[in-house]
Design a protein around this motif. Sequence first.
Motif, PDB file in Angstrom:
ATOM      1  N   TYR A 182       0.844  -1.179   0.000  1.00  0.00           N
ATOM      2  CA  TYR A 182       0.000   0.000   0.000  1.00  0.00           C
ATOM      3  C   TYR A 182       0.892   1.246   0.000  1.00  0.00           C
ATOM      4  O   TYR A 182       1.905   1.302   0.702  1.00  0.00           O
ATOM      5  CB  TYR A 182      -0.916   0.015   1.217  1.00  0.00           C
ATOM      6  CG  TYR A 182      -1.845  -1.186   1.289  1.00  0.00           C
ATOM      7  CD1 TYR A 182      -2.639  -1.527   0.203  1.00  0.00           C
ATOM      8  CD2 TYR A 182      -1.930  -1.961   2.442  1.00  0.00           C
ATOM      9  CE1 TYR A 182      -3.486  -2.606   0.255  1.00  0.00           C
ATOM     10  CE2 TYR A 182      -2.780  -3.057   2.504  1.00  0.00           C
ATOM     11  CZ  TYR A 182      -3.554  -3.377   1.413  1.00  0.00           C
ATOM     12  OH  TYR A 182      -4.392  -4.458   1.467  1.00  0.00           O
ATOM     13  N   ARG A 233       3.400  -4.303   4.794  1.00  0.00           N
ATOM     14  CA  ARG A 233       2.495  -4.072   3.658  1.00  0.00           C
ATOM     15  C   ARG A 233       2.351  -2.603   3.261  1.00  0.00           C
ATOM     16  O   ARG A 233       1.569  -2.272   2.377  1.00  0.00           O
ATOM     17  CB  ARG A 233       1.096  -4.649   3.914  1.00  0.00           C
ATOM     18  CG  ARG A 233       1.054  -6.157   4.088  1.00  0.00           C
ATOM     19  CD  ARG A 233      -0.368  -6.625   4.279  1.00  0.00           C
ATOM     20  NE  ARG A 233      -0.934  -6.102   5.492  1.00  0.00           N
ATOM     21  CZ  ARG A 233      -2.240  -5.983   5.747  1.00  0.00           C
ATOM     22  NH1 ARG A 233      -3.113  -6.341   4.819  1.00  0.00           N
ATOM     23  NH2 ARG A 233      -2.686  -5.509   6.883  1.00  0.00           N
ATOM     24  N   GLY A 276      -4.931  -1.065   7.300  1.00  0.00           N
ATOM     25  CA  GLY A 276      -4.675  -2.213   6.437  1.00  0.00           C
ATOM     26  C   GLY A 276      -5.918  -3.057   6.223  1.00  0.00           C
ATOM     27  O   GLY A 276      -6.167  -3.545   5.113  1.00  0.00           O
ATOM     28  N   GLU A 277      -6.720  -3.224   7.269  1.00  0.00           N
ATOM     29  CA  GLU A 277      -7.967  -3.993   7.139  1.00  0.00           C
ATOM     30  C   GLU A 277      -8.941  -3.289   6.192  1.00  0.00           C
ATOM     31  O   GLU A 277      -9.590  -3.935   5.360  1.00  0.00           O
ATOM     32  CB  GLU A 277      -8.598  -4.169   8.523  1.00  0.00           C
ATOM     33  CG  GLU A 277      -7.814  -5.101   9.444  1.00  0.00           C
ATOM     34  CD  GLU A 277      -8.393  -5.151  10.842  1.00  0.00           C
ATOM     35  OE1 GLU A 277      -9.419  -4.465  11.091  1.00  0.00           O
ATOM     36  OE2 GLU A 277      -7.831  -5.866  11.701  1.00  0.00           O
ATOM     37  N   ALA A 316      -7.614  -3.649   2.594  1.00  0.00           N
ATOM     38  CA  ALA A 316      -7.774  -5.014   2.066  1.00  0.00           C
ATOM     39  C   ALA A 316      -9.178  -5.196   1.505  1.00  0.00           C
ATOM     40  O   ALA A 316      -9.353  -5.780   0.427  1.00  0.00           O
ATOM     41  CB  ALA A 316      -7.500  -6.040   3.164  1.00  0.00           C
ATOM     42  N   TYR A 321      -9.422  -3.031  -1.758  1.00  0.00           N
ATOM     43  CA  TYR A 321      -8.691  -3.655  -2.866  1.00  0.00           C
ATOM     44  C   TYR A 321      -9.447  -4.873  -3.390  1.00  0.00           C
ATOM     45  O   TYR A 321      -9.485  -5.120  -4.599  1.00  0.00           O
ATOM     46  CB  TYR A 321      -7.283  -4.056  -2.414  1.00  0.00           C
ATOM     47  CG  TYR A 321      -6.245  -2.990  -2.664  1.00  0.00           C
ATOM     48  CD1 TYR A 321      -5.137  -3.246  -3.454  1.00  0.00           C
ATOM     49  CD2 TYR A 321      -6.369  -1.712  -2.117  1.00  0.00           C
ATOM     50  CE1 TYR A 321      -4.172  -2.271  -3.691  1.00  0.00           C
ATOM     51  CE2 TYR A 321      -5.431  -0.737  -2.333  1.00  0.00           C
ATOM     52  CZ  TYR A 321      -4.329  -1.011  -3.126  1.00  0.00           C
ATOM     53  OH  TYR A 321      -3.394  -0.045  -3.365  1.00  0.00           O
ATOM     54  N   TYR A 322     -10.024  -5.640  -2.484  1.00  0.00           N
ATOM     55  CA  TYR A 322     -10.828  -6.807  -2.877  1.00  0.00           C
ATOM     56  C   TYR A 322     -12.012  -6.361  -3.734  1.00  0.00           C
ATOM     57  O   TYR A 322     -12.287  -6.939  -4.790  1.00  0.00           O
ATOM     58  CB  TYR A 322     -11.308  -7.525  -1.623  1.00  0.00           C
ATOM     59  CG  TYR A 322     -12.291  -8.638  -1.852  1.00  0.00           C
ATOM     60  CD1 TYR A 322     -11.903  -9.842  -2.427  1.00  0.00           C
ATOM     61  CD2 TYR A 322     -13.634  -8.496  -1.484  1.00  0.00           C
ATOM     62  CE1 TYR A 322     -12.796 -10.871  -2.627  1.00  0.00           C
ATOM     63  CE2 TYR A 322     -14.547  -9.519  -1.683  1.00  0.00           C
ATOM     64  CZ  TYR A 322     -14.123 -10.703  -2.252  1.00  0.00           C
ATOM     65  OH  TYR A 322     -15.027 -11.718  -2.456  1.00  0.00           O
ATOM     66  N   TYR A 335      -4.255  -2.723  -8.323  1.00  0.00           N
ATOM     67  CA  TYR A 335      -5.034  -3.622  -7.462  1.00  0.00           C
ATOM     68  C   TYR A 335      -4.649  -5.093  -7.591  1.00  0.00           C
ATOM     69  O   TYR A 335      -5.116  -5.926  -6.816  1.00  0.00           O
ATOM     70  CB  TYR A 335      -6.526  -3.431  -7.738  1.00  0.00           C
ATOM     71  CG  TYR A 335      -7.001  -2.053  -7.324  1.00  0.00           C
ATOM     72  CD1 TYR A 335      -7.063  -1.705  -5.980  1.00  0.00           C
ATOM     73  CD2 TYR A 335      -7.342  -1.089  -8.267  1.00  0.00           C
ATOM     74  CE1 TYR A 335      -7.467  -0.443  -5.584  1.00  0.00           C
ATOM     75  CE2 TYR A 335      -7.747   0.181  -7.895  1.00  0.00           C
ATOM     76  CZ  TYR A 335      -7.808   0.498  -6.548  1.00  0.00           C
ATOM     77  OH  TYR A 335      -8.200   1.759  -6.147  1.00  0.00           O
ATOM     78  N   ILE A 386     -12.000 -13.062   0.236  1.00  0.00           N
ATOM     79  CA  ILE A 386     -11.006 -12.005   0.388  1.00  0.00           C
ATOM     80  C   ILE A 386      -9.658 -12.539   0.868  1.00  0.00           C
ATOM     81  O   ILE A 386      -8.600 -11.971   0.580  1.00  0.00           O
ATOM     82  CB  ILE A 386     -11.534 -10.911   1.361  1.00  0.00           C
ATOM     83  CG1 ILE A 386     -10.621  -9.674   1.326  1.00  0.00           C
ATOM     84  CG2 ILE A 386     -11.666 -11.462   2.771  1.00  0.00           C
ATOM     85  CD1 ILE A 386     -11.174  -8.500   2.091  1.00  0.00           C
ATOM     86  N   ASN A 387      -9.655 -13.669   1.588  1.00  0.00           N
ATOM     87  CA  ASN A 387      -8.420 -14.199   2.158  1.00  0.00           C
ATOM     88  C   ASN A 387      -7.723 -15.230   1.272  1.00  0.00           C
ATOM     89  O   ASN A 387      -6.669 -15.745   1.643  1.00  0.00           O
ATOM     90  CB  ASN A 387      -8.711 -14.841   3.525  1.00  0.00           C
ATOM     91  CG  ASN A 387      -9.192 -13.814   4.533  1.00  0.00           C
ATOM     92  OD1 ASN A 387      -8.637 -12.728   4.622  1.00  0.00           O
ATOM     93  ND2 ASN A 387     -10.235 -14.141   5.275  1.00  0.00           N
ATOM     94  N   TRP A 415      -5.402 -16.701  -1.581  1.00  0.00           N
ATOM     95  CA  TRP A 415      -4.243 -16.254  -2.345  1.00  0.00           C
ATOM     96  C   TRP A 415      -4.526 -16.304  -3.840  1.00  0.00           C
ATOM     97  O   TRP A 415      -4.151 -15.430  -4.587  1.00  0.00           O
ATOM     98  CB  TRP A 415      -3.037 -17.150  -2.030  1.00  0.00           C
ATOM     99  CG  TRP A 415      -2.282 -16.710  -0.828  1.00  0.00           C
ATOM    100  CD1 TRP A 415      -2.523 -17.069   0.467  1.00  0.00           C
ATOM    101  CD2 TRP A 415      -1.176 -15.805  -0.793  1.00  0.00           C
ATOM    102  NE1 TRP A 415      -1.639 -16.457   1.307  1.00  0.00           N
ATOM    103  CE2 TRP A 415      -0.802 -15.676   0.561  1.00  0.00           C
ATOM    104  CE3 TRP A 415      -0.476 -15.109  -1.763  1.00  0.00           C
ATOM    105  CZ2 TRP A 415       0.266 -14.864   0.949  1.00  0.00           C
ATOM    106  CZ3 TRP A 415       0.586 -14.303  -1.367  1.00  0.00           C
ATOM    107  CH2 TRP A 415       0.937 -14.188  -0.025  1.00  0.00           C
TER     108      TRP A 415
END
Length: 493
Positions: A2, A27, A120-121, A124, A127-128, A152, A184-185, A187
């Motif tokens: 970020y 991050r 960050g949360e 995330a 971005y998702y 993104y 969202i989690n 990879w």
Amino acid sequence: MYQVMVVDDEPAAVNLIRTVVEKKIDRFTVSDTAYDGKEAMEKIKEARPDVLITDIQMPVMNGLELVRMAKELYPGLICVIVSGYQEFEYAKQAIQYGVTEYILKPIVPSDMRKVFEKIGEKLAVEYYRQRNLLIHRMVNDIPTKKEEIGRYFQGGRYYGAVIRRNGLPCHFADHVKTEVFSDINEWMITYGRDDQETLYLCPEEIVCGDYVEMIKRQIKKEQPEAAYETSIIFRKSVPGEEIGIMVRELYRVLDGSIILGKNQTIIADDGKDFVLETDKNYDFLQNLEYIAKGQKFERLKKEIEGLIQRWDKENRTQLWMESRVRQICYMLQRYGVGEADYREYEYLLDEAFVNAGSWEQLFTSLMDIFYKDQKEDTLNLHKQSTEEYFEKIKDYIQNNMAKPISLQSVSKEMGVSQTYLSRLFRKYEDISFNNYLTFLRMEKAKELLKSEDKIFVKDVAEQVGYKDQFYFSRIFHTYTGVRPSEYIEKEKR
């Protein structure tokens, strides 16, 4: 990573914040700095950072004015005020302008880290959301900017593959077309135009060994059973900004490759040019029209059966075969054969291709469409109430949803044609069989997850007909808006 912009008229303060962010916080990286609000505003327009950290008292333009202007242009920008001023009016005005956090000097690294954990949360989630929007645009061939994709999709380079179970998506979808996105989690980023499809975007860093073999194992492990499958794989990885080109090529090859009833694995970037079938020859219609004019319907059936069988042996694609079958349908309508309402024709033809696992099943469905009246009248003599009979069909589905059931298996078990069953679902539920089955499975899953007894997501997935819990979780999230684990927690409150 970020991107963070730091703004302060004191160089020492800028360097301190940069050091804390880059050495103590994961991050995040400081991508740019500025020493007054005006300079910062110009750089924000060019760099589009994720986070703005600014002092309040600065020459030319103060931090509060900078935040106000920046948030007007970029509402999603996360703003953090860092200042030695503790007056209430500053804090109140900062909140009014949309500041996320207000941190007092001198900076304590542990406090800064806690602030950035929360930021960050939020990022995330954003971005998702943005990745999902970009994937939708890329798949649907809507123009996308390379810079947005690069922003993104931060995995560096990506491999790609897409698998389709059975035929192409319905042209005439139900009221709400459901797209399936990854959790969202996860990879590996996944997407589907419906629940019969999965697009895989795999960051290069998680690939061990040969990607083609890895994705084949993933497909075998995860995908539900199907009459047939078509897999299109990109053997080489591409940089993030080229994902759109790769995705569009994957779907171009997929949509033009599906052959009814045939399992296929195609390497899309093996150097061979993929060309869509463009044969415009419809000479076969002349013979069929001659037979239809003479009302020789039994002979007409045999001719159509022979054509479809021949096209199957020639490995004609679904798109190619659909165009010919539709021409036959329109020709038959002119001679009073089959359904008079062209909209009903289109729905039924759509589902015939989506659900057929072989040319024989397709032919049977087509004959049911063309000559439905006589069959349905005979069938209905054995039923006192069609609605009552449909309830029995729904009961059968509900009692067998843990099995790999399909439109074909249910119609065979209940002694009706696939076309007749499709009509019943359109009439009484106003959705397709496949969407009804998903609805039923998700409602049952919610019921199981609400149970007071401890239950594992894997077990719930199996009880409602999914062999892989991650695939089940995607469908559940699409249907409910939350993951199974989140649903359990929500029900406990």
